[in-house]
Design a protein around this motif. Structure first.
Motif, mmCIF file in Angstrom:
data_model
loop_
_atom_site.group_PDB
_atom_site.id
_atom_site.type_symbol
_atom_site.label_atom_id
_atom_site.label_comp_id
_atom_site.label_asym_id
_atom_site.label_seq_id
_atom_site.Cartn_x
_atom_site.Cartn_y
_atom_site.Cartn_z
ATOM 1 N N LEU A 111 -4.206 -34.715 36.562
ATOM 2 C CA LEU A 111 -5.192 -34.408 37.593
ATOM 3 C C LEU A 111 -5.411 -32.906 37.710
ATOM 4 O O LEU A 111 -6.523 -32.447 38.001
ATOM 5 C CB LEU A 111 -4.724 -34.987 38.931
ATOM 6 N N PHE A 149 -11.471 -28.863 45.534
ATOM 7 C CA PHE A 149 -10.464 -29.916 45.714
ATOM 8 C C PHE A 149 -9.471 -29.468 46.784
ATOM 9 O O PHE A 149 -8.972 -28.341 46.749
ATOM 10 C CB PHE A 149 -9.720 -30.203 44.408
ATOM 11 N N ILE A 152 -2.845 -31.031 50.924
ATOM 12 C CA ILE A 152 -1.872 -32.074 50.600
ATOM 13 C C ILE A 152 -0.486 -31.617 51.041
ATOM 14 O O ILE A 152 -0.047 -30.516 50.711
ATOM 15 C CB ILE A 152 -1.886 -32.395 49.095
ATOM 16 N N ARG A 202 3.166 -33.475 47.481
ATOM 17 C CA ARG A 202 2.663 -32.819 46.271
ATOM 18 C C ARG A 202 3.798 -32.513 45.304
ATOM 19 O O ARG A 202 3.688 -32.726 44.097
ATOM 20 C CB ARG A 202 1.934 -31.529 46.661
ATOM 21 N N SER A 220 -0.976 -36.681 39.123
ATOM 22 C CA SER A 220 -1.710 -37.830 39.648
ATOM 23 C C SER A 220 -1.985 -37.596 41.122
ATOM 24 O O SER A 220 -1.421 -36.684 41.735
ATOM 25 C CB SER A 220 -0.902 -39.117 39.446
ATOM 26 N N LEU A 221 -2.854 -38.427 41.688
ATOM 27 C CA LEU A 221 -3.186 -38.270 43.102
ATOM 28 C C LEU A 221 -2.269 -39.134 43.955
ATOM 29 O O LEU A 221 -2.314 -40.364 43.862
ATOM 30 C CB LEU A 221 -4.637 -38.679 43.367
ATOM 31 N N PHE A 224 -1.386 -41.377 46.747
ATOM 32 C CA PHE A 224 -2.304 -42.148 47.594
ATOM 33 C C PHE A 224 -1.535 -42.942 48.640
ATOM 34 O O PHE A 224 -1.530 -42.598 49.810
ATOM 35 C CB PHE A 224 -3.181 -43.073 46.753
ATOM 36 N N SER A 255 0.854 -43.563 43.145
ATOM 37 C CA SER A 255 -0.203 -42.568 42.958
ATOM 38 C C SER A 255 -1.241 -43.111 41.987
ATOM 39 O O SER A 255 -1.029 -44.132 41.324
ATOM 40 C CB SER A 255 0.385 -41.253 42.434
ATOM 41 N N TYR A 313 -12.511 -38.873 38.138
ATOM 42 C CA TYR A 313 -12.026 -37.761 38.967
ATOM 43 C C TYR A 313 -12.800 -37.694 40.280
ATOM 44 O O TYR A 313 -12.219 -37.461 41.342
ATOM 45 C CB TYR A 313 -12.158 -36.437 38.222
ATOM 46 N N LEU A 319 -11.286 -40.115 42.596
ATOM 47 C CA LEU A 319 -10.004 -39.673 43.145
ATOM 48 C C LEU A 319 -10.209 -38.605 44.213
ATOM 49 O O LEU A 319 -9.476 -38.570 45.208
ATOM 50 C CB LEU A 319 -9.095 -39.146 42.034
ATOM 51 N N LYS A 320 -11.187 -37.760 44.013
ATOM 52 C CA LYS A 320 -11.481 -36.743 45.025
ATOM 53 C C LYS A 320 -11.941 -37.413 46.322
ATOM 54 O O LYS A 320 -11.590 -36.978 47.425
ATOM 55 C CB LYS A 320 -12.550 -35.788 44.499
ATOM 56 N N ALA A 351 -9.024 -38.706 48.152
ATOM 57 C CA ALA A 351 -8.272 -37.628 48.806
ATOM 58 C C ALA A 351 -9.013 -37.059 50.008
ATOM 59 O O ALA A 351 -8.486 -36.174 50.690
ATOM 60 C CB ALA A 351 -7.987 -36.510 47.804
#
Length: 444
Positions: free
Chosen positions: A104, A114, A119, A124, A135-136, A138, A303, A319, A322-323, A326
């Motif tokens: 990511l 971003f 986070i 993180r 990775s994000l 979640f 994640s 992506y 995923l944004k 987030a």
């Protein structure tokens, strides 16, 4: 004329194909109400004006975390992987080593908008390798203590236990063999063993839990590991702990039925447990050993990963999704609807201002616990390419210990030997593959 019409038709069809929306396959492991909430969040992404008719995320449930990992492995070997996949927290090192993902951070580095600074640092840190976010995060969670406030009042216990010793004492006071009531329970799962070690500021693996360099061995017989096992096994032996075996549901049901007065489990179940309980439920941080050694609890959950074997425009669309996941709106909806952490500090701040946590203090327990953790390797969790196998060995050893079939030292030494052997073989395979890839890249 016929040829002209055919040419026009082909141009029209090619134009339609070029304008067709990108369909992103997203494999996930959220079932029940959590799965329904995830679907509603995805629906909002699909319906947004900037996405409608251009990008569409298609959800596919792939079973439990373990089942999902196996399905992904099979799909990648066959060249039929998804664009996005939800992977359990302990799959981080294996996913990074797989060669099948795009970190990511590669996208974040090119996107100043971003919200990386929002986070929460402990979350993180868990999903970073070498300072890069792979990775994000979640569905992030942590372990907390749930307790039956009515049972506590009846036993004249005024507050939740803060230390291992207090936990054991309170569990004994709350136990009533004549009524088949026990003081405490939690699932037979390695996660709790790992958390009890981290709470003492100790490490599960060498090289600072695999954070300073690749882990080569685990330590399941350290003083902290022995203390965790002694606490657990000691309460089983004196009858104050309900050993309900593996799986998450049996321990939760034991608590909800009133047969155990305390429960250690994930914060992701906080709203569900409160809704189902017929008694007053309160929550508290995971007890510690009472020392001043910096430690904390480890982030759990899962994640979201981007797979690389897709066209660049599809990866870019992944992506973008995923944004969106987030975003403040998505994180707020997910937290309020489940009990999982919101990964963003600004979401927590806004909810606090609105009085959400004043009305739902149980939802704040794990957040406060997470923020109180020291920023040390013990609280960041271990990176192991063979974490799933390691957990299986730990859980098998715990079963033998709690059943009285083996001594703690013998069982955990066996688990450590098996885990180290698996990790050594894995590391050799990764090194060989990396060497082969490097030599191949030098060819014509």
């Amino acid at each position: 004329m016929g040829r002209l019409l055919l040419a026009v038709a082909l141009i029209f069809l090619s134009g339609r194909a070029a304008a067709a929306p990108i369909a992103l396959q997203f494999w996930h492991s959220m079932s029940g109400e959590k799965g329904e909430l995830l679907a509603s969040v995805v629906d909002r992404f699909n319906a947004a004006p900037e996405n409608a008719g251009k990008v569409r995320v298609e959800l596919q449930f792939i079973g439990t975390y373990e089942e999902g990992l196996n399905k992904l492995r099979t799909a990648l070997l066959a060249g039929r992987g998804p664009h996005l996949v939800q992977i359990t927290d302990i799959g981080t090192q294996a996913m990074a080593d797989s060669g099948a993902i795009v970190p990511l951070q590669d996208y974040i580095d090119r996107d100043p908008s971003f919200p990386i600074r929002e986070i929460l640092l402990p979350i993180r840190r868990y999903y970073e390798i070498g300072g890069r976010l792979y990775s994000l995060p979640f569905a992030s969670s942590g372990p907390i203590l749930y307790y039956n406030a009515d049972a506590f009042a009846a036993a004249a216990i005024k507050s939740a236990p803060r230390t291992f010793a207090q936990l054991r004492d309170d569990a004994r006071r709350l136990t009533d063999p004549a009524r088949r009531l026990t003081g405490v329970t939690w699932p037979l799962h390695s996660w709790f063993f790992e958390e009890l070690i981290a709470r003492q500021g100790a490490l599960l693996a060498d090289h600072e839990n695999g954070r300073a360099d690749r882990a080569t061995s685990v330590d399941l017989v350290s003083p902290a590991a022995r203390a965790a096992v002694a606490l657990w096994a000691g309460m089983v032996q004196d009858g104050s702990f309900a050993n309900v075996g593996r799986g998450w549901d049996p321990a939760e049901q034991n608590f909800l039925s009133g047969r155990s007065a305390m429960l250690l489990t994930s914060t992701s179940d906080v709203f569900e447990i409160q809704k189902k309980a017929s008694f007053r439920v309160r929550t508290a941080p995971l007890p510690g050993d009472g020392s001043n050694v910096p430690g904390g609890t480890i982030v759990g959950g899962n994640s979201l990963w981007i797979l690389k074997d897709k066209p660049a425009d599809e990866r870019a669309a992944a992506y973008r999704f995923l944004k969106f996941m987030a975003s403040k709106e998505s994180q707020r909806a997910w937290h309020v609807g489940t009990g999982y952490f919101p990964i963003r500090a600004d979401v927590i701040a806004n909810l606090e201002k609105e009085g959400f946590y004043a009305r739902n203090p149980a939802a704040k327990t794990a957040i406060d616990q997470l923020r109180a953790a020291a920023d040390v390797p013990a609280a960041r969790g271990a990176l192991l390419g063979t974490f799933a196998q390691t957990r299986e060995y730990i859980e098998s050893a715990l079963e033998l210990i709690l059943a009285g079939y083996q001594t703690p030292d013998a069982a955990m030494a066996w688990a450590q030997s098996r885990a180290d052997d698996a990790l050594s073989r894995y590391n050799r395979a990764v090194a060989a593959e990396s060497s082969q890839a490097a030599s191949g890249s030098k060819g014509p």
